[in-house]
Design an enzyme around this catalytic site. Structure first.
Site, short mmCIF file in Angstrom:
data_model
loop_
_atom_site.label_atom_id
_atom_site.label_comp_id
_atom_site.label_asym_id
_atom_site.label_seq_id
_atom_site.Cartn_x
_atom_site.Cartn_y
_atom_site.Cartn_z
N ASP A 59 29.52 -19.01 45.42
CA ASP A 59 28.70 -18.18 46.31
C ASP A 59 27.90 -19.06 47.29
O ASP A 59 27.29 -18.54 48.22
CB ASP A 59 27.77 -17.29 45.49
CG ASP A 59 27.23 -16.12 46.28
OD1 ASP A 59 27.73 -15.88 47.41
OD2 ASP A 59 26.30 -15.45 45.79
N ARG A 77 27.73 -23.33 53.30
CA ARG A 77 27.58 -24.77 53.56
C ARG A 77 28.92 -25.47 53.56
O ARG A 77 29.07 -26.51 54.21
CB ARG A 77 26.60 -25.36 52.53
CG ARG A 77 27.05 -25.28 51.10
CD ARG A 77 25.89 -25.48 50.11
NE ARG A 77 25.02 -24.30 50.04
CZ ARG A 77 23.93 -24.22 49.29
NH1 ARG A 77 23.56 -25.25 48.55
NH2 ARG A 77 23.21 -23.12 49.27
N ASP A 108 27.56 -11.59 56.97
CA ASP A 108 27.54 -13.04 56.72
C ASP A 108 28.27 -13.84 57.80
O ASP A 108 28.37 -15.06 57.71
CB ASP A 108 28.15 -13.31 55.34
CG ASP A 108 27.46 -14.47 54.62
OD1 ASP A 108 26.33 -14.82 55.00
OD2 ASP A 108 28.08 -15.02 53.68
N LYS A 130 28.98 -11.85 43.29
CA LYS A 130 27.64 -11.28 43.42
C LYS A 130 27.57 -10.00 42.61
O LYS A 130 28.54 -9.24 42.56
CB LYS A 130 27.36 -10.94 44.89
CG LYS A 130 27.08 -12.12 45.79
CD LYS A 130 26.79 -11.65 47.22
CE LYS A 130 26.66 -12.81 48.17
NZ LYS A 130 25.50 -13.68 47.91
N LYS A 152 28.17 -19.94 61.09
CA LYS A 152 28.77 -19.52 59.82
C LYS A 152 29.42 -18.16 60.04
O LYS A 152 28.75 -17.19 60.41
CB LYS A 152 27.70 -19.42 58.72
CG LYS A 152 28.19 -18.75 57.43
CD LYS A 152 27.13 -18.72 56.34
CE LYS A 152 27.61 -17.92 55.11
NZ LYS A 152 26.58 -17.85 54.04
N ASP A 167 31.15 -11.76 52.24
CA ASP A 167 30.77 -12.68 51.17
C ASP A 167 30.63 -11.91 49.86
O ASP A 167 29.58 -11.32 49.58
CB ASP A 167 29.46 -13.39 51.51
CG ASP A 167 29.07 -14.42 50.45
OD1 ASP A 167 29.90 -14.71 49.56
OD2 ASP A 167 27.93 -14.91 50.52
N GLU A 200 29.00 -20.76 49.67
CA GLU A 200 30.21 -21.01 50.46
C GLU A 200 29.91 -21.36 51.91
O GLU A 200 30.69 -22.05 52.56
CB GLU A 200 31.14 -19.79 50.40
CG GLU A 200 30.84 -18.66 51.41
CD GLU A 200 29.48 -17.99 51.21
OE1 GLU A 200 28.92 -18.12 50.11
OE2 GLU A 200 28.98 -17.36 52.16
N1 BES Z 1 25.39 -15.19 52.35
C1 BES Z 1 24.55 -15.61 51.29
C2 BES Z 1 23.08 -15.68 51.68
C3 BES Z 1 22.40 -14.39 52.09
C4 BES Z 1 21.58 -13.73 51.20
C5 BES Z 1 22.55 -13.89 53.36
C6 BES Z 1 20.94 -12.57 51.59
C7 BES Z 1 21.91 -12.72 53.75
C8 BES Z 1 21.09 -12.06 52.86
C9 BES Z 1 24.97 -17.01 50.81
O1 BES Z 1 26.32 -17.30 50.94
C10 BES Z 1 24.66 -17.11 49.37
O2 BES Z 1 25.24 -16.39 48.61
N2 BES Z 1 23.74 -18.01 49.02
C11 BES Z 1 23.36 -18.23 47.67
C12 BES Z 1 23.33 -19.71 47.43
C13 BES Z 1 23.16 -20.08 45.98
C14 BES Z 1 24.37 -19.70 45.19
C15 BES Z 1 22.93 -21.58 45.91
C16 BES Z 1 21.99 -17.60 47.47
O3 BES Z 1 21.16 -17.69 48.39
O4 BES Z 1 21.77 -17.01 46.43
ZN ZN Z 2 27.32 -16.33 52.41
MN MN Z 3 27.46 -16.64 49.28
#
Ligand code: BES
Ligand code: ZN
Ligand code: MN
Length: 508
Positions: free
Chosen positions: A352, A356, A293, A282, A270, A275, A354
């Site tokens: 967010d 996947r 990210d 966010k 990834k 992000d 993204e």
């Molecule tokens: N890049 C984030 C996940 C992340 C969180 C990485 C903390 C490093 C530290 C990912 O893209 C994300 O935002 N995931 C969301 C998914 C949700 C919207 C289903 C999350 O984990 O909140």
């Molecule tokens: Zn992310």
């Molecule tokens: Mn994200």
């Protein structure tokens, strides 16, 4: 980077700024580890007592500095904690040596040269110490004004030179162990540099250019799809995520091949260079470190280059799914449906989620080559951080034996990891009214939901594992062992180990 050599020199006559020795936690106080005999003798065999007087216990990560004994050319002895003393016949484990060497190297920032007189029972120990020194001495100062002068002034330049004592410089196994450690550490440190580089500079295009240059240097075939080629090829996931940014997305394919290879591994990373969350923005407090990210792509890149440097007898293809997730008039909206590279449609309910989406396209592209196994690495979910904390990554897989093999590889190299399930009942939470699947499911078990989403984009019959490194990818706390603040290079050593095991025919 720190220059590292195996040396047969005796500690007393060695010209260096410091001699590093090991101290373990014994039943009755600190115990001087083997390798430091000459130093102990010069203290009339009282070194353990001297260390105890100074408050040393031998605990992991502890650093105690004391003046070198009379007759030593080096002025300073640095005693570093190795943790619990091993049983009589057992040696120190590799990770204890790696961590101690890393902690000592960090404590020696600003020094020109140090000798490491830590316990070395075999070539693997020398390799572990070498890795710990090179990883622990890492610093990122590309963005500090006049770094060279500033470093000299506040004594923060990384340790210049390390001589490892107690090894056998002319022994093939020792030479190979140090060469391996050097290749792994150099490429891992390069991954850290990429992670730490701010997102205004490390765009998908810039990352692709770095990968292209390295591929050329190491005889790796590289293919870069830019936004035009992605559009032509139908990579809806990568294009959807990258659509909101002025910096256009890329899919980079790195192919390392060996004439004697019998197996083919695909690594998928990834690579979200930043992000922001996109339209599902966010909140403040959740985006300051989101340059990290792209850590999965950095790990994949480093692992492929390391495999090439070590000339492993296995074919390794690396896929870097690079995009910046930004909100704008051209950004993907919650409610949009994307047609993915695999042909499946995805309803984007949260922009967010993204990672996947970009991984889905890259996993399908990787699957088209029918590799023996695919391993993806991603900072995928906050849920995985809640589950496992900030130092352990989660491993999911479509094959229990493969998940166990990946876990064992991680354990071998000292990367904390834990197996996680893919519970079937969570799949229906991603059912969509309008598309084949949505990119959101139940909130509970969010890391597993993400894993189940990815599984849908792995080709039929292909063994696959997914590493969610959201916790360990970026260290927001203080440095520890050989792990610095900031980008850590999580995943690199596990991937390299998997490639080595596959080359040796010990995997799958
Ligand atoms: N890049 C984030 C996940 C992340 C969180 C990485 C903390 C490093 C530290 C990912 O893209 C994300 O935002 N995931 C969301 C998914 C949700 C919207 C289903 C999350 O984990 O909140
Ligand atoms: Zn992310
Ligand atoms: Mn994200």
């Amino acid at each position: 980077m720190t220059a590292l050599t195996l040396s047969t020199a005796a500690a007393p006559g060695l010209r260096a700024d410091a001699i590093v020795i090991g101290v373990a936690k014994g039943a009755k106080g600190p115990v001087v580890a083997s390798g430091a005999e000459a130093v102990d003798q010069a203290y009339d065999g009282r070194l353990a007592g001297v260390l105890e007087t100074l408050g040393a216990s031998g605990a992991e990560g502890e650093v105690t500095k004391l003046p070198a004994p009379a007759g030593f050319k080096a002025p300073l002895v640095v005693a570093v904690g190795l943790g619990a003393e091993p049983d009589k016949d057992a040696g120190y484990d590799g990770e204890a040596l790696r961590k101690a060497a890393g902690a000592a190297a960090r404590a020696l920032a600003g020094s020109k040269k140090a000798a490491f007189a830590l316990p070395v029972a075999d070539a693997a120990d020398a390799g572990a110490i070498a890795e710990g020194v090179l990883l622990g001495a890492y610093s990122f100062d590309a963005y500090k004004e006049a770094p060279k002068d500033a470093e000299a002034k506040n004594g923060k330049a990384p340790l210049g030179e390390a001589a490892l004592l107690g090894g056998k410089p002319r022994d093939a196994a020792f030479k190979a162990a140090v060469a391996r450690a050097t290749a792994v550490a150099e490429e891992l440190n390069r991954a850290r540099d990429l992670i730490n580089t701010p997102p205004n500079d490390l765009t998908p295009e810039a990352f692709a250019a770095v990968a292209q240059a390295a591929a050329k240097e190491h005889g790796i075939k590289v293919q870069i799809l830019d936004d035009k080629a992605l559009t032509k090829g139908g990579y809806g996931g990568i294009l959807g995520v990258g659509g909101g940014s002025a910096a256009t997305p890329r899919l980079v394919k790195l192919s390392y091949t060996h004439a004697k290879a019998e197996k083919h591994l695909a690594f998928v990373g990834k690579g979200i260079t930043y992000d922001s969350g996109g339209i599902s923005l966010k909140p403040a407090g959740h985006n300051e470190t989101m340059k990290c990210d792209m850590s999965g792509a950095a790990a994949v890149f480093a692992a492929v280059v390391t495999a090439a440097r070590l000339q492993l007898e296995v074919n390794v293809t690396g896929w870097l799914a690079l995009a910046e997730n930004m909100p704008s008039g051209s950004a993907v909206r919650p409610g949009d449906v994307l047609r993915m590279y695999s042909g499946k449609t995805v309803e984007v309910l949260n922009t967010d989620a993204e990672g996947r989406l970009v991984l889905a396209d890259a996993l399908w592209a990787a699957s088209e080559e029918k590799p023996d196994a695919i391993v993806d690495v991603a900072t995928l979910t906050g849920a995985m951080v809640l589950a496992l904390g900030s130092r352990t990554f989660g491993i999911m897989a479509n094959d229990d034996a493969f998940r166990t093999a990946v876990l064992e590889a991680a354990e071998e190299v000292g990367e904390p990891a834990w197996p996680m399930p893919l519970p079937e009942h969570l799949r229906k939470g991603m059912d969509s009214q309008v598309a084949d699947i949505s990119n959101m499911g139940e909130r509970m078990g969010g890391g597993l939901v993400a894993g189940l989403f990815l599984r849908e984009f792995v080709g039929e019959g292909i063994t696959w594992a997914h590493l969610d490194i959201a916790g360990p990818a970026f260290n927001e706390g203080g440095p520890f062992g050989y792990t610095p603040k900031g980008g850590t290079g999580s995943g690199v050593r596990t991937l390299v180990r998997l490639a080595e095991l596959t080359a040796a025919g010990d995997l799958g």
